[in-house]
Enzyme design. Structure first.
Site, PDB file in Angstrom:
ATOM      1  N   GLY A 112      32.780  42.556  47.792  1.00  0.00           N
ATOM      2  CA  GLY A 112      33.119  42.767  49.188  1.00  0.00           C
ATOM      3  C   GLY A 112      34.048  41.720  49.751  1.00  0.00           C
ATOM      4  N   MET A 113      33.900  40.472  49.323  1.00  0.00           N
ATOM      5  CA  MET A 113      34.790  39.408  49.768  1.00  0.00           C
ATOM      6  C   MET A 113      35.969  39.251  48.809  1.00  0.00           C
ATOM      7  SD  MET A 113      33.619  38.020  52.652  1.00  0.00           S
ATOM      8  CE  MET A 113      33.651  39.761  53.047  1.00  0.00           C
ATOM      9  N   GLY A 114      35.689  39.142  47.528  1.00  0.00           N
ATOM     10  CA  GLY A 114      36.750  38.948  46.546  1.00  0.00           C
ATOM     11  C   GLY A 114      37.766  40.067  46.537  1.00  0.00           C
ATOM     12  N   ASN A 137      35.555  39.533  31.946  1.00  0.00           N
ATOM     13  CA  ASN A 137      34.868  38.368  32.492  1.00  0.00           C
ATOM     14  C   ASN A 137      35.890  37.278  32.821  1.00  0.00           C
ATOM     15  OD1 ASN A 137      33.362  35.742  32.472  1.00  0.00           O
ATOM     16  ND2 ASN A 137      31.630  37.089  32.050  1.00  0.00           N
ATOM     17  N   GLN A 190      36.952  34.172  43.305  1.00  0.00           N
ATOM     18  CA  GLN A 190      36.016  34.581  44.338  1.00  0.00           C
ATOM     19  C   GLN A 190      34.913  35.458  43.762  1.00  0.00           C
ATOM     20  OE1 GLN A 190      38.148  35.403  47.945  1.00  0.00           O
ATOM     21  NE2 GLN A 190      36.269  35.507  49.129  1.00  0.00           N
ATOM     22  N   TYR A 210      26.782  36.252  39.119  1.00  0.00           N
ATOM     23  CA  TYR A 210      27.788  35.883  38.118  1.00  0.00           C
ATOM     24  C   TYR A 210      27.295  36.308  36.740  1.00  0.00           C
ATOM     25  CZ  TYR A 210      31.492  32.971  36.013  1.00  0.00           C
ATOM     26  OH  TYR A 210      32.594  32.515  35.331  1.00  0.00           O
ATOM     27  N   LEU A 211      28.096  37.087  36.030  1.00  0.00           N
ATOM     28  CA  LEU A 211      27.711  37.587  34.703  1.00  0.00           C
ATOM     29  C   LEU A 211      28.106  36.581  33.627  1.00  0.00           C
ATOM     30  CD1 LEU A 211      26.542  40.149  33.240  1.00  0.00           C
ATOM     31  CD2 LEU A 211      28.931  40.786  32.813  1.00  0.00           C
ATOM     32  N   CYS A 255      42.020  39.755  63.416  1.00  0.00           N
ATOM     33  CA  CYS A 255      43.258  39.065  63.715  1.00  0.00           C
ATOM     34  C   CYS A 255      42.923  37.642  64.131  1.00  0.00           C
ATOM     35  CB  CYS A 255      44.002  39.875  64.735  1.00  0.00           C
ATOM     36  SG  CYS A 255      44.596  39.254  66.180  1.00  0.00           S
TER      37      CYS A 255
END
EC number: 4.2.1.49
Length: 556
Positions: A176-178, A242, A263, A273-274, A410
């Protein structure tokens, strides 16, 4: 049975001007909570997970249902208290008090670590709220696009004379962020190669136009990047791989990207994290049977990735941490020089924070995109002499797909937030907009967060870890009349590494709302100017003087 999982749920917020609650002050938090779980917004809505590893909107489905039930009956002189995603009380307050007060993931500092939190989480006693997941103002990946865009524009200015054409960014993570990195990078003129282990996330970003192409091998991805750079037209590529493997392989091949960052959800080594060599299914099983082994393997892989980032930096890549705490994880695993590359805030963003400039966002509760386009035009009208901002709004309209309720972000600061909000409120009042607007922001803002490895890294007075500031911010926003206020721990960088506050306010067209937004949206960014002026930043001191802030300890 896991009370947090229900695959039968499909949550869509109501649209239009018809109320389900007793007023817009309670309708708004209800719709925004529901919007956080919209299937086009949330990462795993069936698990109440919005973004950022296990960032949830409510503790479990029973709590979600009860929150909705309470909001529908809540009066305009009552306040709902939410404790880590659980509605725990309703109290009589007054009309200008917040309708909802939220505290998520907060732990006494000695116990503020993932091990203790995960035990509480398993017992149903806590919920990880991330930043905007548990505070009900997540707007999909757009929420971080402009901040990422501003960062990449600053990178181009500092390192490449302002020219990003023919340059490329290597990164990891398309959650969602990355997922913002790919679109923000191409908007800034860079090509972007983003590694992601979960193919469904790449497909999600393709569907929402945040990623241009998908690759299943490094050679294929590099060919796409090289073709784009040769043509001068940037491209974003989601590579199913990865990040630790890819970063290390590029070092081995002697291939140096122009910019390197990451990210992935490295802030949460158990869930985010995998490890190298593991499948998604293997990791899911191991999380149930041997959490310690998962954490150890994940942090070992992060160490490999950070070591590669350091080597790419030494080879000439502009390298930056994008706030997921991967440097800390690598440092704890033996990479003692992990902090040799900077975080993005001290390197590129802090001058904006000194003027209270940050991620101002608003959402059309009507569900009508035209309401957002009309507010875009109003922003341009009220801020006519900022071509960079106008360019951003034009690109956003053209290239950003709305997720759930239409929204816009914005970056504006102390000088502009309150007057924009009052103009939006007037547009609701006179019928230009078809329903009220809610205005909020990320917790990543100038006065609302203490996070020594991200927003408050390398403060000039050494006050990186002082967390009085977000507490004061939350208290002031509550006193000023925000519609809902939140106070969280651990967002962005994980347990023990941050405290932060959020604020949302409704523009419903009333005179009372005009007064509230005038107070809240002046005071909120003003706390950021105050915080940075107190730390000694001249830009902030000058801004405080120009805007007439009353800061008793600020010397003339």
């Amino acid at each position: 049975m896991d009370k947090r999982h229900d695959s039968s749920r499909r949550i869509i917020a109501p649209h239009g001007s018809q109320l389900s609650c007793k007023s817009w002050l309670t309708e708004a938090p209800m719709r925004m909570l529901m919007n956080n779980l919209h299937p086009d917004v949330a990462e795993r809505p069936e698990d109440l997970v919005v973004y950022g590893g296990i960032g949830r909107a409510a503790r479990d489905w029973d709590c979600y249902d009860k929150i909705i039930e309470v909001l529908k009956r809540l009066e305009d002189d009552e306040t709902l208290m939410v404790q880590s995603g659980k509605p725990v009380g309703v109290f009589r307050t007054h009309a200008d008090a917040p309708r909802v007060l939220i505290a998520n993931s907060n732990l006494v500092p000695h116990w503020a670590n993932w091990e203790h939190f995960n035990e509480l989480d398993k017992q149903g006693l806590a919920m990880y709220g991330q930043m905007t997941a548990g505070s009900w103002i997540y707007i999909g990946t757009q929420g971080i696009v402009q901040g990422t865009y501003e960062t990449f524009v600053a990178v181009a200015k500092q390192h490449f004379g302002g020219v990003a054409a023919g340059k490329w960014i290597l990164t990891g993570g398309l959650g969602g962020m990355g997922g913002a990195q790919t679109l923000a990078g191409t908007m800034a003129g860079f090509s972007v190669l983003a590694c992601e282990v979960d193919e469904t996330r790449i497909d999600f970003r393709l569907r929402t136009r945040y990623v241009d192409k998908k690759a299943t091998s490094l050679d294929e991805a590099l060919a796409m990047i090289n073709d784009a750079n040769a043509s001068g037209k940037p491209v974003s590529v989601g590579l199913l791989a990865n990040a630790a493997d890819v970063f290390a392989e590029l070092v081995k091949r002697g291939i140096t990207p122009d910019v390197v960052t990451d990210q992935t959800s490295a802030h949460d080594p158990l869930n985010g994290y995998l490890p190298q060599g593991w499948t998604m299914a293997q990791a899911a099983d191991m999380r149930k049977t041997d959490e310690a082994a998962v954490v150890k393997a994940a942090k070992a892989s992060m160490a490999v990735q950070v070591q590669a980032m350091l080597e790419l930096q030494a080879a000439g890549a502009a390298t930056l941490d994008y706030g997921n705490n991967i440097r800390q994880m690598a440092f704890e695993t033996g990479v003692k020089n992990a902090f040799d590359f900077p975080g993005f805030v001290p390197a590129y963003i802090r001058p904006l924070f000194c003027e209270g400039i940050g991620p101002f966002r608003w959402v059309a509760l009507s569900g009508d995109p035209e309401d957002i386009y009309k507010t875009d035009a109003k922003v341009k009208e009220l801020i006519p002499d900022n071509p960079h901002l106008h360019n951003w709004l034009d690109m956003a309209r053209e290239r950003i797909a709305f997720q759930g309720l239409p929204a816009r972000i914005c970056w504006v600061g102390l000088k502009d937030r309150a007057r924009l909000a009052q103009a939006f409120n007037e547009m609701v009042k006179n019928g230009e907009l078809s329903a009220p607007i809610v205005i909020g922001r990320d917790h990543l803002d100038s006065g609302s967060v203490a996070s020594p490895n991200r927003e408050t890294e390398s403060m000039m007075d050494g006050s990186d870890a002082v967390s009085d500031w977000p507490l004061l911010n939350a208290l002031l926003n509550t006193a000023s009349g925000a519609t809902w206020v939140s106070l969280h721990h651990g967002g962005g960088v994980g347990m023990g590494f941050s405290q932060h506050s959020g604020v949302v306010i409704v523009c419903d067209g009333t005179e009372a709302a005009a007064k509230r937004v005038g107070r809240v949206l002046w005071n909120d960014p003003a706390t950021g100017v105050m915080r940075h002026a107190d730390a000694g930043y001249e830009i902030a001191k000058n801004c405080a003087k120009e805007q007439g802030l009353d800061l008793p300890m600020l010397k003339d």
